[in-house]
Design a protein around this motif. Sequence first.
Motif, PDB file in Angstrom:
ATOM      1  N   ALA A 109     -60.333  18.353  24.529  1.00  0.00           N
ATOM      2  CA  ALA A 109     -60.206  19.403  23.527  1.00  0.00           C
ATOM      3  C   ALA A 109     -60.857  20.704  23.979  1.00  0.00           C
ATOM      4  N   ARG A 143     -58.858  10.391  17.396  1.00  0.00           N
ATOM      5  CA  ARG A 143     -58.300  11.567  16.740  1.00  0.00           C
ATOM      6  C   ARG A 143     -57.063  12.034  17.486  1.00  0.00           C
ATOM      7  N   GLU A 146     -57.722  18.679  17.647  1.00  0.00           N
ATOM      8  CA  GLU A 146     -58.968  19.331  17.259  1.00  0.00           C
ATOM      9  C   GLU A 146     -58.669  20.723  16.724  1.00  0.00           C
ATOM     10  N   SER A 161     -61.491  17.795  13.370  1.00  0.00           N
ATOM     11  CA  SER A 161     -60.269  17.327  14.016  1.00  0.00           C
ATOM     12  C   SER A 161     -59.450  16.528  13.011  1.00  0.00           C
TER      13      SER A 161
END
Length: 450
Positions: A109, A143, A146, A161
């Motif tokens: 990210a 996840r 983000e 996120s």
Amino acid sequence: MSTRSDEQHETNAPQREGGGSAKRKRSRPWGLLALAFALGLLMWSCIPKGYLISSSVDELSTGDAVIALRIGHAESVSGLEAPIHDSWVVLLDAQGNLEGALRRDDSVARLVWLDSGISYGSWEQEYLTTEDGTRVVDRDHSRIAEYGRYLLPDGRIVVVSSWSDKGLLIDTIEPDGSMTTVETEGTRGDMGQCGGRIVSIVDTKQLPRAKASEAFEAYAAQSGGDGDQPEVLSVVVQLTDLDGGTPQILGVAPENNVLGSGQKMFACEGDVITVPGIQVADPDSAKRAKVSEPEGTLVLQRWDLSTGQRTVIPVLDEQGNPIELGRDPNIDRYVGIQVGREYRFISADGHAFAVDLDSGQGRHLFSYREPGNYPPVLFQVTKTGVYALDDDLQGRRVNLIYLPWDGGERRKVLTTTKLEGYIKTWSPLSGHVRKIESFTLRPGWDGGAQ
């Protein structure tokens, strides 16, 4: 630190000769194809690929690095090959030389260089790279995207996120590396930081039913129950220090025709946040058509979180005229910084503005675009100017350019050809190309630009 070099292969295509004119006519198409393929292999083998530094997690440290970049997964140039789903975090020194590179098999990210080190994460882990090495913290929840990464005044890092199409994950990383995660529902919108709070601006259609009812109750109390109640409310919710995953409502107001711009930061002073937005004549049509750059005028939304109330301030230029927005110029996905009483920001397409937070007077400062540049230029803002990172998509030359807010001379701070092997991968069919998707500068380093 270990290194590896891509092997170079030379392919010599055998010559094919036919015995007669008829045979030559029949074999010519196949012969031409074979020759073209052989020449392609030869050209591929002769292209210099350089050396790729691949550091282990234990070895990657900031060292003399002044810039960190995230290079995303590789897409096939021709579309004939499957994408390559790895990505890189690459560190460069002030001369553009490689200090280290970390390869990950999943997405990495946004990068933020804090006083404590470089903070970034992947689907499953969080990282902090310092002069002593890289700390890794495993996540309890995976996840998929983000949205924001923030440093709180007490040293904690908050990462916002998504974990589903509707919900958010709020990770709070303590200075000692421990991490807690809270899940929320229906709170995705424009967001930013105000002191120790991370807040998001949404409408009641995005909130869970119970939280939407709470918002309408807050508005009824605020308005005294007088007049018609609006069907939809704009709501400011707090994403940090959640009570059992439930965001606290900080402000409510009737939904208006001001659209956000996908930002993840805004001006903050005390309990007051000020958010640039676009006032459009028909926001419903813009939303239905999914217009990312609707036509309208620049305004400021000012929310006083101590009272929960909002005001909308038209932004006018020095001649008293509204500042028109659309495809060019626009404020889509801007990054900004407060300088004195001005908020200065630049959109993802390179349009820079300054707005006085008291009077609402605004200025279009400049537009920055490299001719034919794709992917889009990336920006990082400081109080004196903007750093723009651009590449030629082949990775042969990556430039860091400084753009003063006051319109002064633009200066090239850093240039490097050392990233080609990370950005472009070669193959007989077409090869793959990666985009630089995030960059961050060492705090206090200006490259001699200021």
